[in-house]
Design an enzyme around this catalytic site. Structure first.
Site, PDB file in Angstrom:
ATOM      1  N   VAL A 250       0.816  -1.221   0.000  1.00  7.78           N
ATOM      2  CA  VAL A 250       0.000   0.000   0.000  1.00  7.78           C
ATOM      3  C   VAL A 250       0.853   1.276   0.000  1.00  7.78           C
ATOM      4  O   VAL A 250       0.380   2.337  -0.389  1.00  7.78           O
ATOM      5  CB  VAL A 250      -1.009   0.056   1.172  1.00  7.78           C
ATOM      6  CG1 VAL A 250      -2.046  -1.040   1.080  1.00  7.78           C
ATOM      7  CG2 VAL A 250      -0.317   0.049   2.526  1.00  7.78           C
TER       8      VAL A 250
ATOM      9  N   SER B 189      -5.893   3.727  15.494  1.00  8.76           N
ATOM     10  CA  SER B 189      -5.338   3.153  16.732  1.00  8.76           C
ATOM     11  C   SER B 189      -5.583   4.151  17.858  1.00  8.76           C
ATOM     12  O   SER B 189      -5.731   5.358  17.605  1.00  8.76           O
ATOM     13  CB  SER B 189      -3.823   2.945  16.582  1.00  8.76           C
ATOM     14  OG  SER B 189      -3.228   2.695  17.841  1.00  8.76           O
TER      15      SER B 189
ATOM     16  N   TYR C 135       4.814   6.250  14.624  1.00  8.26           N
ATOM     17  CA  TYR C 135       3.558   5.485  14.560  1.00  8.26           C
ATOM     18  C   TYR C 135       2.398   6.369  15.043  1.00  8.26           C
ATOM     19  O   TYR C 135       1.342   6.433  14.408  1.00  8.26           O
ATOM     20  CB  TYR C 135       3.682   4.226  15.418  1.00  8.26           C
ATOM     21  CG  TYR C 135       2.480   3.319  15.389  1.00  8.26           C
ATOM     22  CD1 TYR C 135       2.251   2.467  14.308  1.00  8.26           C
ATOM     23  CD2 TYR C 135       1.563   3.294  16.442  1.00  8.26           C
ATOM     24  CE1 TYR C 135       1.144   1.617  14.280  1.00  8.26           C
ATOM     25  CE2 TYR C 135       0.459   2.453  16.427  1.00  8.26           C
ATOM     26  CZ  TYR C 135       0.250   1.623  15.345  1.00  8.26           C
ATOM     27  OH  TYR C 135      -0.850   0.777  15.318  1.00  8.26           O
TER      28      TYR C 135
ATOM     29  N   LYS D 172      -0.956   7.663  12.931  1.00  9.25           N
ATOM     30  CA  LYS D 172      -2.335   7.333  13.301  1.00  9.25           C
ATOM     31  C   LYS D 172      -3.140   8.598  13.598  1.00  9.25           C
ATOM     32  O   LYS D 172      -4.345   8.656  13.318  1.00  9.25           O
ATOM     33  CB  LYS D 172      -2.350   6.366  14.492  1.00  9.25           C
ATOM     34  CG  LYS D 172      -1.774   4.986  14.150  1.00  9.25           C
ATOM     35  CD  LYS D 172      -2.581   4.281  13.056  1.00  9.25           C
ATOM     36  CE  LYS D 172      -2.079   2.885  12.758  1.00  9.25           C
ATOM     37  NZ  LYS D 172      -2.899   2.185  11.753  1.00  9.25           N
TER      38      LYS D 172
HETATM   39  P1  NAP Z   1       0.042  -7.432  11.891  1.00 14.39           P
HETATM   40  O1  NAP Z   1      -0.392  -8.591  12.701  1.00 14.39           O
HETATM   41  O2  NAP Z   1       1.473  -7.050  11.868  1.00 14.39           O
HETATM   42  O3  NAP Z   1      -0.474  -7.626  10.371  1.00 14.39           O
HETATM   43  C1  NAP Z   1      -0.198  -6.616   9.456  1.00 14.39           C
HETATM   44  C2  NAP Z   1      -0.947  -6.883   8.184  1.00 14.39           C
HETATM   45  O4  NAP Z   1      -0.703  -5.777   7.293  1.00 14.39           O
HETATM   46  C3  NAP Z   1      -0.465  -8.119   7.442  1.00 14.39           C
HETATM   47  O5  NAP Z   1      -1.582  -8.656   6.756  1.00 14.39           O
HETATM   48  C4  NAP Z   1       0.570  -7.565   6.468  1.00 14.39           C
HETATM   49  O6  NAP Z   1       0.720  -8.350   5.282  1.00 14.39           O
HETATM   50  C5  NAP Z   1      -0.093  -6.244   6.109  1.00 14.39           C
HETATM   51  N1  NAP Z   1       0.848  -5.233   5.625  1.00 14.39           N
HETATM   52  C6  NAP Z   1       1.926  -4.710   6.254  1.00 14.39           C
HETATM   53  N2  NAP Z   1       2.523  -3.793   5.494  1.00 14.39           N
HETATM   54  C7  NAP Z   1       1.808  -3.740   4.341  1.00 14.39           C
HETATM   55  C8  NAP Z   1       1.925  -3.000   3.153  1.00 14.39           C
HETATM   56  N3  NAP Z   1       2.910  -2.110   2.993  1.00 14.39           N
HETATM   57  N4  NAP Z   1       1.031  -3.207   2.156  1.00 14.39           N
HETATM   58  C9  NAP Z   1       0.031  -4.113   2.308  1.00 14.39           C
HETATM   59  N5  NAP Z   1      -0.147  -4.834   3.427  1.00 14.39           N
HETATM   60  C10 NAP Z   1       0.744  -4.655   4.420  1.00 14.39           C
HETATM   61  O7  NAP Z   1      -0.719  -6.105  12.378  1.00 14.39           O
HETATM   62  P2  NAP Z   1      -2.136  -5.925  13.141  1.00 14.39           P
HETATM   63  O8  NAP Z   1      -1.869  -5.851  14.569  1.00 14.39           O
HETATM   64  O9  NAP Z   1      -3.129  -6.875  12.616  1.00 14.39           O
HETATM   65  O10 NAP Z   1      -2.479  -4.436  12.656  1.00 14.39           O
HETATM   66  C11 NAP Z   1      -3.396  -4.165  11.617  1.00 14.39           C
HETATM   67  C12 NAP Z   1      -3.754  -2.691  11.670  1.00 14.39           C
HETATM   68  O11 NAP Z   1      -4.324  -2.391  12.959  1.00 14.39           O
HETATM   69  C13 NAP Z   1      -2.553  -1.756  11.512  1.00 14.39           C
HETATM   70  O12 NAP Z   1      -2.931  -0.605  10.799  1.00 14.39           O
HETATM   71  C14 NAP Z   1      -2.226  -1.385  12.964  1.00 14.39           C
HETATM   72  O13 NAP Z   1      -1.556  -0.150  13.045  1.00 14.39           O
HETATM   73  C15 NAP Z   1      -3.611  -1.334  13.561  1.00 14.39           C
HETATM   74  N6  NAP Z   1      -3.650  -1.479  15.013  1.00 14.39           N
HETATM   75  C16 NAP Z   1      -3.140  -2.590  15.633  1.00 14.39           C
HETATM   76  C17 NAP Z   1      -3.238  -2.686  17.027  1.00 14.39           C
HETATM   77  C18 NAP Z   1      -2.747  -3.878  17.787  1.00 14.39           C
HETATM   78  O14 NAP Z   1      -2.724  -3.809  19.033  1.00 14.39           O
HETATM   79  N7  NAP Z   1      -2.365  -4.965  17.158  1.00 14.39           N
HETATM   80  C19 NAP Z   1      -3.821  -1.660  17.766  1.00 14.39           C
HETATM   81  C20 NAP Z   1      -4.306  -0.539  17.103  1.00 14.39           C
HETATM   82  C21 NAP Z   1      -4.225  -0.476  15.729  1.00 14.39           C
HETATM   83  P3  NAP Z   1       1.771  -9.608   5.237  1.00 14.39           P
HETATM   84  O15 NAP Z   1       1.093 -10.729   5.966  1.00 14.39           O
HETATM   85  O16 NAP Z   1       1.922  -9.887   3.777  1.00 14.39           O
HETATM   86  O17 NAP Z   1       3.034  -9.159   5.898  1.00 14.39           O
END
Ligand code: NAP
Length: 258
Positions: free
Chosen positions: A63, A149, A162, A166
């Site tokens: 992306v 987030s 980060y 956000k």
């Molecule tokens: P994650 O487990 O690290 O998974 C990240 C996902 O994003 C994977 O599917 C990865 O694809 C994909 N991705 C990473 N970089 C990308 C890129 N440049 N282009 C396309 N896809 C990409 O993260 P998550 O915790 O599920 O987080 C998902 C979203 O929620 C993020 O925006 C994060 O900031 C937000 N968020 C997370 C939390 C938390 O506590 N976990 C809290 C608040 C917000 P691959 O599998 O191919 O690597």
């Protein structure tokens, strides 16, 4: 003619994106599943979508690279002939958590281009296409979601880039909501709290302690399914008169309690 609604989920291979894709499949959406590089995880998610009786088209694409956006758009537009929902979920944490006084321009650029610049231009492309599809009568109710987030308002000096990304994404959601309100495209910010995924695995011990000490009023980690249910409510149209709203999925994290 594709009858079922179609949802595009960026970063749908793992974690929160997988939870969202499965929740949307369970409520009748066919899915365009974008991922960056982990094809095995994407295939596993696609198989679970198929088990739910829905069609899944996987599309690899970064992306943060504007040149990858047409491939994601066309997977929905040409592949299915419609797009009803865009979920901007893909995001990264800094590779290394560094103090605000130490972090580098390279880390700043990588995080900002993935978490903010990419969603800005991807949403621009999808919004234009949704307007055409709406005017042509193919998609009556297009909708857009940004996964931000609690870091949009909580300052963490060890991962400032980060937090900035956000906070910017929160404004991006407001901007698209304002621009598209009169066009009949509601836009929402879904704001997860502390969610158990690969992203938070590295800091699990720290958050286990903080949660046990009361950081999260509801007393547990959030799950990708918690976030998926919130996005499914949006996809069903339950919140269609609430464009521009923030839906926090954080177990009460933002409450001030005395
Ligand atoms: P994650 O487990 O690290 O998974 C990240 C996902 O994003 C994977 O599917 C990865 O694809 C994909 N991705 C990473 N970089 C990308 C890129 N440049 N282009 C396309 N896809 C990409 O993260 P998550 O915790 O599920 O987080 C998902 C979203 O929620 C993020 O925006 C994060 O900031 C937000 N968020 C997370 C939390 C938390 O506590 N976990 C809290 C608040 C917000 P691959 O599998 O191919 O690597």
């Amino acid at each position: 003619m594709q009858e079922s609604p179609v949802a595009v989920v960026t970063g749908g291979s793992r974690g929160i994106g997988r939870g969202i894709a499965l929740a949307l499949a369970s409520c009748g959406h066919d899915i365009v599943l974008n991922y960056a590089r982990n094809e095995e995880a994407a295939r596993a998610t696609a198989a679970q979508i198929t088990e739910r009786g829905r069609v899944c088209r996987m599309v690899r694409g970064d992306v943060s690279r504007i040149e990858d956006h047409p491939g994601i758009l066309e997977a929905a537009s040409r592949g299915f002939g419609r797009v009803d929902l865009l979920v901007n979920n893909a995001g990264i944490a800094p590779r290394v958590r560094l103090d605000l006084l130490e972090t580098s321009p390279e880390s700043y650029d990588e995080v900002m281009s993935t978490n903010l610049r990419g969603p800005m231009f991807l949403t621009q492309a999808f919004a234009r296409r949704m307007l055409e599809l709406k005017k042509g009568g193919t998609v009556p109710h297009p909708r857009i979601v940004f996964i931000s987030s609690i870091s949009a308002y909580v300052a963490s000096p060890s991962r400032g880039e980060y937090c900035i990304s956000k906070a910017g994404l929160a404004m991006l959601a407001q901007l698209f909501a304002a621009r598209l309100a009169g066009e009949g495209i509601p836009v929402f910010e879904v704001r997860p709290g502390i969610i158990a995924t690969d992203m938070t695995a590295k800091v699990k011990g720290k958050y286990d302690t903080l949660i046990a000490e009361g950081l999260v009023p509801q007393g547990r980690w959030g799950t990708p399914e918690d976030v998926g249910r919130a996005v499914a409510a949006i996809a069903r149209g339950d919140l269609d008169f609430s464009t521009g709203q923030v839906i926090e999925v954080g177990g009460g994290f933002s409450m001030r309690v005395l």
